[in-house]
Enzyme design. Structure first.
Site, PDB file in Angstrom:
ATOM      1  N   LYS A   1       0.840  -1.197   0.000  1.00 59.90           N
ATOM      2  CA  LYS A   1       0.000   0.000   0.000  1.00 59.90           C
ATOM      3  C   LYS A   1       0.879   1.252   0.000  1.00 59.90           C
ATOM      4  CE  LYS A   1      -3.410   2.420   2.786  1.00 59.90           C
ATOM      5  NZ  LYS A   1      -4.317   2.405   3.924  1.00 59.90           N
TER       6      LYS A   1
ATOM      7  N   GLU B   1      10.377  -4.817   4.551  1.00 58.09           N
ATOM      8  CA  GLU B   1      10.392  -6.226   4.152  1.00 58.09           C
ATOM      9  C   GLU B   1      10.100  -6.361   2.656  1.00 58.09           C
ATOM     10  OE1 GLU B   1       8.857  -4.953   6.728  1.00 58.09           O
ATOM     11  OE2 GLU B   1       8.999  -6.271   8.489  1.00 58.09           O
TER      12      GLU B   1
ATOM     13  N   GLY C   1      -4.837  -1.780   4.956  1.00 56.84           N
ATOM     14  CA  GLY C   1      -4.078  -2.938   4.460  1.00 56.84           C
ATOM     15  C   GLY C   1      -4.788  -4.245   4.731  1.00 56.84           C
ATOM     16  N   ARG C   2      -5.306  -4.402   5.958  1.00 55.96           N
ATOM     17  CA  ARG C   2      -5.934  -5.685   6.327  1.00 55.96           C
ATOM     18  C   ARG C   2      -7.334  -5.834   5.749  1.00 55.96           C
ATOM     19  NH1 ARG C   2      -4.808  -2.244  10.355  1.00 55.96           N
ATOM     20  NH2 ARG C   2      -6.429  -1.425  11.729  1.00 55.96           N
TER      21      ARG C   2
ATOM     22  N   GLU D   1      -4.949  -6.441  14.754  1.00 58.56           N
ATOM     23  CA  GLU D   1      -4.402  -5.133  14.373  1.00 58.56           C
ATOM     24  C   GLU D   1      -5.526  -4.091  14.473  1.00 58.56           C
ATOM     25  OE1 GLU D   1      -2.638  -4.064  10.321  1.00 58.56           O
ATOM     26  OE2 GLU D   1      -0.812  -4.517  11.406  1.00 58.56           O
TER      27      GLU D   1
ATOM     28  N   HIS E   1      -6.467 -33.018  17.438  1.00 59.51           N
ATOM     29  CA  HIS E   1      -5.370 -33.861  17.913  1.00 59.51           C
ATOM     30  C   HIS E   1      -4.228 -33.031  18.466  1.00 59.51           C
ATOM     31  CE1 HIS E   1      -7.125 -37.611  16.389  1.00 59.51           C
ATOM     32  NE2 HIS E   1      -7.689 -36.804  15.489  1.00 59.51           N
TER      33      HIS E   1
ATOM     34  N   LYS F   1       9.437  -0.861  14.257  1.00 58.52           N
ATOM     35  CA  LYS F   1      10.053  -0.536  12.957  1.00 58.52           C
ATOM     36  C   LYS F   1      11.150   0.505  13.149  1.00 58.52           C
ATOM     37  CE  LYS F   1       5.775  -1.072  10.250  1.00 58.52           C
ATOM     38  NZ  LYS F   1       4.771  -0.375   9.444  1.00 58.52           N
TER      39      LYS F   1
HETATM   40  O1  F6P Z   1       3.168  -2.784   9.765  1.00 65.53           O
HETATM   41  C1  F6P Z   1       1.818  -3.092   9.625  1.00 65.53           C
HETATM   42  C2  F6P Z   1       1.325  -2.745   8.267  1.00 65.53           C
HETATM   43  O2  F6P Z   1       1.264  -1.378   8.113  1.00 65.53           O
HETATM   44  C3  F6P Z   1      -0.021  -3.385   7.997  1.00 65.53           C
HETATM   45  O3  F6P Z   1      -1.077  -2.645   8.470  1.00 65.53           O
HETATM   46  C4  F6P Z   1       0.013  -3.526   6.516  1.00 65.53           C
HETATM   47  O4  F6P Z   1      -0.959  -4.426   6.058  1.00 65.53           O
HETATM   48  C5  F6P Z   1       1.423  -4.003   6.320  1.00 65.53           C
HETATM   49  O5  F6P Z   1       2.167  -3.262   7.257  1.00 65.53           O
HETATM   50  C6  F6P Z   1       1.998  -3.837   4.942  1.00 65.53           C
HETATM   51  O6  F6P Z   1       1.966  -2.513   4.531  1.00 65.53           O
HETATM   52  P1  F6P Z   1       2.153  -2.122   3.016  1.00 65.53           P
HETATM   53  O7  F6P Z   1       1.063  -2.733   2.229  1.00 65.53           O
HETATM   54  O8  F6P Z   1       2.131  -0.631   2.991  1.00 65.53           O
HETATM   55  O9  F6P Z   1       3.496  -2.642   2.565  1.00 65.53           O
END
Ligand code: F6P
Length: 556
Positions: free
Chosen positions: A206, A212, A278-279, A364, A395, A519
């Site tokens: 987003k 990452e 995002g979620r 979240e 199980h 972060k």
């Molecule tokens: O760090 C949490 C977050 O901001 C989530 O809310 C989001 O889904 C995820 O990181 C990834 O963010 P992006 O889509 O901006 O890479």
């Protein structure tokens, strides 16, 4: 200051009901032969049996009164109409707009967002069709067979979960993989046996700033260009590398300028909007990998399923409104019975990532200690969601649910028609599976008394260990089959459950400031690991000790 829910009349009523409430599901079913019918509801294609919950007419009425007193209808209208209910980020919350039909209109701050949504969907669908038909070709002219989505959090969990859930609908010969973790093992494992000539990456972020995802995208770009060069497919010149990136990388983001900076042609990018959390984004262009895998028609059915649940939530009176009732019941358990967690147990192997997906959606959203106005919450919030598919969970951890000391409300999910109606030794295996689904909620509700154990001839010393108290509340959700529409309905159901709980607690369910501190600290600690003495000296003793262990033990 936001209103304090604990000061409402409905809260006092629930508190009184709780004080005189002795859970007795055996007794409740014995006393009322219609109980199952009385407390079963329908939402879209979902058949939802709430009867094995701590619910009676008085509790139901008090929960509905609570919905009214906290202004749930007004909050719902505010969300659906695009008011900026995400106050700490000053944003609208419009995931429901992503699944509105093309014929709808929703004017938000002077702009109809529905045509915008469908313009992007059309672009995603055209791309999906090009990849699926083989018209989209890699740099050596071969069609794409492997799509690798690079994203994390909402840009990963939704797409993975839905891809896995709808695997029977995916095009044969087309595989999706998902890279999320910054652990380099993730990129390694997902690329080690991939053919660079037939692999296409979707970089989904987003913000397009997530460490990452950008690191993984850079590693993937390096892997692609290196592997293509080794295969003699490109000569390593800037022009050929750019051509390879254009044919093997597309992006999904709200920040198309940053996509261009990364080197992906904005023509190969699919946008969305800051009003999609995002979620809550798998139904936006973030679902592109899914649209490629299952095709535009199935993806449209998935969106239609979500929309059906949105309409149900918007138009159904609280007493019949499934997301509202499930959200209110969760509040009942968390705030009056002290439940700390909630299990979601799909009896559908294809939903094996559903709990992981729900963890971000629910935790979240509702893991907050302050209300939307910044004042401290006055109740417990945000229960822990967890689960695994049945029967695997049976199980593993069901022991604790059946006989442990904690109250763990659980949702059981099953479908009538399986994707694979396989027979074995004359038995329909799905029926063996369903027997387990039914047996578990029955055992949890009704248990087994000491007398029943004794009647089986069990030695007296062993009786206590074999008693099941029962009165462990569950909700059973059944659907005709795990179709794209049903998966959409399930997602939207839990989105709205999460919303209802957040409204009761008075929190902003749409921000996520709690993920930020880690972060920032990771950025500060990075140099301390790589040898910056001043950065190391600035760390606390525990962090310094752990870095020292790392440096002493890192093999290169
Ligand atoms: O760090 C949490 C977050 O901001 C989530 O809310 C989001 O889904 C995820 O990181 C990834 O963010 P992006 O889509 O901006 O890479």
């Amino acid at each position: 200051m936001s209103a304090d829910v604990t000061k409402t009349a409905a809260w006092a009523r629930l508190s009184n009901l709780h004080d005189s409430f002795t859970p007795d599901l055996r007794g409740a079913f014995a006393a009322d032969p219609d109980r199952a019918a009385t407390f079963t509801r329908t939402a879209g294609e979902l058949h939802v049996d709430l009867s094995k919950n701590f619910l009676d007419a008085d509790v139901l009425a008090a929960l509905v009164a609570l919905a009214d007193e906290v202004g749930l209808a007004e909050r719902r209208a505010a969300m659906y109409s695009g008011e900026r209910i995400n106050v700490t980020e000053n944003r609208s919350v419009l995931h429901t707009a992503l699944r509105r039909p093309r014929t709808d209109s929703l004017v938000v701050e002077g702009r109809d967002v529905v045509p915008d949504v469908h313009e992007v969907l059309d672009k995603v669908y055209a791309f999906a069709n090009q990849v699926r038909s083989g018209e989209w070709k890699g740099v050596t002219g071969k069609p794409i067979t492997t799509v690798i989505n690079i994203g994390i959090g909402g840009s990963d969990l939704g797409p993975v979960m839905v891809y896995e859930a709808l695997k029977p609908y995916k095009q044969r010969g087309l595989e999706c993989r998902f890279i999320s973790n910054i652990d380099p093992s993730d990129v390694f494992e997902k690329t080690v046996d991939a053919d660079p000539e037939t692999t296409l990456f979707i970089v989904a972020s987003k913000t397009f700033t997530t460490l990452e995802t950008l690191t993984n995208a850079k590693m993937a770009r390096w892997w692609l260009l290196d592997a293509l060069a080794k295969a003699g497919a490109v000569d390593g010149s800037d022009a050929q590398n750019a051509d390879a990136i254009a044919k093997h990388f597309v992006a999904v983001s709200t920040a198309l300028d940053k996509v261009a900076e990364f080197g992906i042609d904005p023509a190969n990018a699919f946008g969305f909007w800051d009003w999609v959390g995002g979620r809550y984004s798998v139904d936006s262009a973030v679902g592109t990998a899914v649209a490629v895998a299952i095709g535009p028609d199935n993806f449209a059915d998935f969106l239609a399923g979500m929309n059906a649940m949105d309409v149900h939530f918007a138009e159904t009176p609280w007493g019949q409104n499934v997301p509202a009732l499930m959200g209110l019941l969760n509040v009942w358990y968390v705030n009056f019975f002290g439940a700390e967690s909630h299990a979601v147990l799909p009896y559908a192997q294809y939903l094996h990532r559903f709990a992981a997906y729900l963890q971000q959606l629910t935790m979240e959203s509702n893991g907050k200690g302050v209300k939307a106005d910044g004042t401290p919450v006055t109740t417990a919030t945000g229960e822990i969601f967890w689960g695994e598919p049945g029967t695997n969970g049976q199980h593993a951890f069901y022991q604790l649910i059946h006989q442990g000391t904690r109250l763990i409300p659980a949702d059981f999910i099953a479908v009538a028609t399986p994707a694979h109606g396989i027979q074995c030794d004359g038995a329909d295996v799905h029926e063996l599976f369903l027997a387990n689904f039914l047996a578990q909620t029955k055992a949890l509700a009704f248990g087994k008394t000491a007398d029943e154990v004794r009647a089986e001839g069990v030695a007296e010393a062993l009786v206590p260990a074999k008693v099941f108290e029962g009165n462990r509340p569950t909700t059973s959700i059944m659907a005709p089959a795990l179709t794209p529409s049903v998966v959409g309905q399930l997602i939207a159901l839990y989105e709205h459950i999460t919303f209802v709980e957040g409204v009761v607690w008075g929190i902003d369910s749409f921000d996520q400031w709690g993920v930020e501190l880690g972060k920032v600290l990771a950025k500060q600690i990075g140099p301390a690991i790589t040898g910056d003495a001043a950065a190391l000296a600035a760390q606390d003793a525990s962090t310094q000790g752990l870095i020292a262990y790392y440096q002493a033990n890192r093999a290169r």
